[in-house]
Write a protein that holds these residues in place. Structure first.
Motif: not given
Length: 122
Positions: A57-58, A60-61, A65
């Motif tokens: 999940e991190e 993908e961010v 970013a």
């Protein structure tokens, strides 16, 4: 170290991991790596790239970013590891990524010994 072209990348990885407890050096897939206890933390993939454990999940961010620092190849798609442009990423950001990797790879005993810092969020 078998390939001297990997030394600058591994040196930066080592500097970024300074201060993390229970870090050991070794090799993974024939390249220099770091472990948290017995668990994989990060490795030099090539002279310009390191692979660092990262929750999906991190990941993908981060890919969205900061594509100037983070990327993935088909091989790493769906795998909880992030490819990092080691010479482009600031040392502080790399240190943060290694801290997060340490938190997910550390044993409960290692986390307890570290105290609240070992359980901090992302």
């Amino acid at each position: 170290m078998p390939d001297d072209t990997l030394a600058p990348a591994f040196d930066k990885l080592r500097r970024a991991a300074a201060g993390l407890p229970n870090i050991s050096e070794g090799t993974s897939y024939g390249t220099p790596s770091l472990r948290a206890g017995k668990k994989f933390l990060a490795r030099v993939k090539d002279a310009d790239t390191v692979a660092v454990m990262c929750p999906l999940e991190e990941k993908e961010v981060l890919l969205a970013a900061a594509p100037e620092f983070y990327f993935e190849t088909d091989h790493y798609r769906g795998w909880p590891a992030m490819l990092v442009r080691v010479h482009d990423i600031p040392i502080e950001e790399l240190a943060h990524r290694l801290e997060r990797a340490w938190q997910i790879q550390a044993t409960p005993k290692m986390l307890k010994a570290r105290g609240p810092a070992g359980r901090s969020g992302g």
